[in-house]
Motif scaffolding. Structure first.
Motif, short mmCIF file in Angstrom:
data_model
loop_
_atom_site.label_atom_id
_atom_site.label_comp_id
_atom_site.label_asym_id
_atom_site.label_seq_id
_atom_site.Cartn_x
_atom_site.Cartn_y
_atom_site.Cartn_z
N LEU A 236 47.75 17.12 13.06
CA LEU A 236 47.25 17.47 12.37
C LEU A 236 48.23 16.83 11.49
CD1 LEU A 236 45.25 18.18 10.25
CD2 LEU A 236 45.73 20.35 9.58
N PHE A 237 49.11 17.59 11.89
CA PHE A 237 50.64 17.48 11.35
C PHE A 237 50.76 15.83 11.41
CE2 PHE A 237 55.30 16.98 11.16
CZ PHE A 237 56.02 17.83 10.23
N ILE A 238 50.73 15.80 11.70
CA ILE A 238 51.25 13.57 12.89
C ILE A 238 50.42 12.78 11.17
CG2 ILE A 238 51.90 11.70 13.56
CD1 ILE A 238 52.33 13.59 16.19
N TYR A 239 48.89 13.28 11.34
CA TYR A 239 48.35 12.67 10.57
C TYR A 239 48.74 13.04 8.69
CZ TYR A 239 43.82 12.36 7.96
OH TYR A 239 43.03 11.57 7.19
N ARG A 240 48.99 14.25 8.32
CA ARG A 240 49.18 14.54 6.81
C ARG A 240 50.66 13.72 6.82
NH1 ARG A 240 48.10 21.18 6.77
NH2 ARG A 240 45.53 21.06 5.94
N ILE A 241 51.78 13.68 7.50
CA ILE A 241 52.60 13.55 6.93
C ILE A 241 52.40 11.92 7.22
CG2 ILE A 241 54.99 12.44 8.29
CD1 ILE A 241 54.80 15.07 6.99
N THR A 242 51.65 11.30 7.42
CA THR A 242 51.55 9.64 7.89
C THR A 242 50.87 9.24 6.84
OG1 THR A 242 51.23 9.68 10.12
CG2 THR A 242 50.46 8.03 9.23
N LEU A 243 49.73 9.93 6.44
CA LEU A 243 49.17 9.55 4.31
C LEU A 243 50.54 9.95 3.72
CD1 LEU A 243 45.70 10.92 4.66
CD2 LEU A 243 46.42 8.61 5.22
N ILE A 244 50.39 10.77 3.65
CA ILE A 244 52.14 11.25 3.01
C ILE A 244 52.16 9.44 2.63
CG2 ILE A 244 53.96 12.07 1.64
CD1 ILE A 244 52.52 15.13 2.88
N LEU A 245 53.19 9.48 4.02
CA LEU A 245 54.57 8.10 3.46
C LEU A 245 53.53 7.00 2.80
CD1 LEU A 245 55.83 8.88 6.93
CD2 LEU A 245 57.14 8.91 4.46
N LEU A 246 52.16 6.82 3.29
CA LEU A 246 51.37 5.65 3.42
C LEU A 246 50.59 5.76 1.51
CD1 LEU A 246 49.01 5.05 6.24
CD2 LEU A 246 51.91 3.64 5.84
N PHE A 247 50.96 6.53 0.98
CA PHE A 247 50.24 7.12 -0.26
C PHE A 247 50.67 6.36 -1.49
CE2 PHE A 247 50.75 9.33 -4.87
CZ PHE A 247 49.43 8.90 -4.64
N PRO A 248 51.88 5.92 -1.63
CA PRO A 248 52.29 4.42 -2.18
C PRO A 248 51.55 2.80 -1.83
CG PRO A 248 54.12 4.79 -1.62
CD PRO A 248 53.50 5.95 -0.68
N LEU A 249 51.13 2.66 -0.63
CA LEU A 249 50.71 1.72 -0.13
C LEU A 249 48.90 1.68 -0.38
CD1 LEU A 249 50.08 -1.00 1.51
CD2 LEU A 249 50.33 0.28 3.52
N ILE A 250 48.36 3.23 -0.43
CA ILE A 250 47.16 3.82 -0.56
C ILE A 250 46.89 3.10 -1.85
CG2 ILE A 250 45.24 5.09 -0.51
CD1 ILE A 250 46.07 6.41 1.60
N LEU A 251 47.81 3.56 -2.68
CA LEU A 251 48.23 3.16 -4.22
C LEU A 251 47.53 1.36 -4.75
CD1 LEU A 251 49.94 5.99 -5.99
CD2 LEU A 251 47.78 6.24 -5.57
N LEU A 252 48.32 1.07 -3.99
CA LEU A 252 48.09 -0.05 -4.73
C LEU A 252 46.89 -0.67 -3.97
CD1 LEU A 252 49.97 -2.50 -4.85
CD2 LEU A 252 50.46 -2.59 -2.31
N VAL A 253 46.40 -0.62 -3.03
CA VAL A 253 45.15 -0.85 -2.81
C VAL A 253 44.36 -0.80 -3.69
CG1 VAL A 253 43.27 -0.16 -0.72
CG2 VAL A 253 45.11 -0.46 0.45
N PHE A 254 44.17 0.17 -4.17
CA PHE A 254 43.28 0.99 -5.28
C PHE A 254 43.50 -0.28 -6.62
CE2 PHE A 254 42.63 4.78 -3.43
CZ PHE A 254 40.90 5.23 -3.82
#
Length: 436
Positions: free
Chosen positions: A7-25
């Motif tokens: 779960l920790f790895i999942y959370r850190i990964t998504l936080i790091l990917l947050f700029p990319l997720i916003l770009l997708v939107f």
């Protein structure tokens, strides 16, 4: 410890990917401006007017909202004092919620499955329970709920053999996710066994049936049906092609060109799946020299009109009532098909393509009772072969009214015989809340 680490790895990964997720939107908002609106809800902020200590029900998009509607309506009817928040992830799903329930429920987008966003969301609503459906698994949100002693229910659980291979590769994340649920209600025995094989606790799993069977012709649907019927000025045979995806429209128009030679007054009703494609599909119809009327322009459909493009939301179900034959889009490629029970509710003859992976059990039940036609084509078939197969079958059913009626009657019997999942799901949810 292993589960906490995953779960920790999942959370850190998504936080790091947050700029990319916003770009997708941002990219998606180029064709659909609604994706750049209400961004604060994506980040976990909800209206301060929302009531707390209720139930959150998540339905990602239009199809899920329609499927879960009987469940929501029964919950509202039987337990009107429970504040109910419906979340979606897509703008079309949001529009469907507003159109169906208006101010009967609280509504917002489900936040991104990123730690600060889900924390803000749950802190604002303080729900007693979160209800997810089918295969909507959000590991961070689910873990947060368990930590806050919020009951977790998965309804209409669907986990096909085809999906199992993908989920097993992520078992380090999915298994602990499933084990956090207090109740998992599955569509069928196959799905039940697959959830357990993937790590769900057997004591928390049960077979409830498929919510999609619980469709009803309610007053709103009946009213819309009447409005649509009044738009068509002449008595004509109607072929409706529903929930189309890229490629489906070209196939449909090629078939329609062939069919019009034998049935010159045939009307095609075309219902695309995604609103951002409405205009491009209209242009495609025009390029094929078909006189096309947009539903959004509220024009009458006369004998001179070839195609009626339903470029509005929430009118697929009542439109099915008008048709002689319905073909489900998304079943001629790798989409997995769409719900054939919607036209079956109106006793319509239904034709689907080779790919109905998303509705495997429903398809099997309909086939066993001779309530659906699935074309004997394959992905490897050429476009001409698929066009020929579809146009031939539509032509046969247009000519043979008895065969059409028999298909529709058989399909309707399957629908009525399998209803009841909504009631079972509501009972299970209330038991969870009462046992808190």
């Amino acid at each position: 410890m292993r589960y906490s680490l995953s779960l920790f790895i999942y959370r850190i990964t998504l936080i790091l990917l947050f700029p990319l997720i916003l770009l997708v939107f941002i990219i998606r908002s180029h064709n659909h401006t609604a994706y750049r609106q209400r961004v604060s809800e994506r980040l976990g902020f909800v209206s301060k007017l929302f009531k707390q200590n209720g139930v959150i029900v998540h339905a990602a998009s239009v199809g899920e909202v329609i499927a879960i509607t009987p469940f929501i309506k029964q919950l509202l009817r039987d337990h009107p004092n429970i504040p109910l928040t419906i979340t979606t992830f897509t703008p079309t799903g949001s529009a469907q919620v507003i159109k169906t329930f208006n101010d009967q429920v609280q509504h917002c987008y489900l936040p991104l499955d990123i730690w600060p966003c889900t924390w803000l969301f749950l802190k604002a609503l303080k729900p007693k329970a979160l209800v997810l459906m089918e295969t909507e698994l959000w590991p961070n949100l689910i873990a947060h709920c368990q930590q806050k002693h919020i009951k977790l229910q998965l309804i209409n659980g669907r986990l096909s053999d085809k999906s199992m291979a993908s989920y097993q590769k992520l078992s380090w994340l999915i298994k602990p996710c499933l084990q956090r649920f207090d109740a998992i209600l599955t569509q069928s025995e196959e799905n039940y066994q697959n959830f357990i094989a993937l790590g769900a606790d057997p004591q928390n799993c049960q077979i409830s049936g498929n919510l999609k069977f619980d469709l009803q012709i309610n007053p709103d649907v009946a009213s819309k049906q009447q409005v649509l019927e009044q738009c068509i000025t002449e008595q004509r045979q109607i072929w409706l092609v529903a929930s189309t995806h890229p490629g489906d429209e070209q196939l449909t128009l090629d078939c329609f060109t062939t069919l019009r030679k034998e049935h010159p007054t045939l009307l095609l009703i075309l219902v695309p799946r995604h609103p951002e494609r409405f205009e491009s599909i209209f242009q495609l119809c025009q390029q094929h020299q078909f006189h096309t009327v947009k539903r959004s322009e509220h024009n009458s459909v006369t004998i001179q009109d070839d195609i009626w493009l339903i470029d509005t939301l929430g009118e697929l179900l009542p439109a099915c009532a008008l048709a002689d034959i319905v073909t489900m889009g998304g079943s001629f490629s790798t989409i997995g098909g769409h719900n054939p029970l919607e036209p079956a509710l109106f006793k319509k003859a239904v034709i689907v393509g080779h790919d109905m992976a998303n509705f495997k059990e429903v398809l099997n039940q309909l086939q066993q009772q001779h309530g659906i036609v699935q074309l004997n084509t394959r992905p490897s078939n050429s476009a001409d072969e698929i066009t020929s197969a579809l146009s031939n079958k539509v032509n046969q059913l247009l000519v043979d009214r008895s065969a059409r009626n028999k298909l529709g009657e058989n399909a309707y019997k399957v629908v009525k015989a399998n209803q009841g999942a909504s009631e079972k799901s509501v009972i299970a949810l209330v038991q969870l809340i009462d046992n808190q």
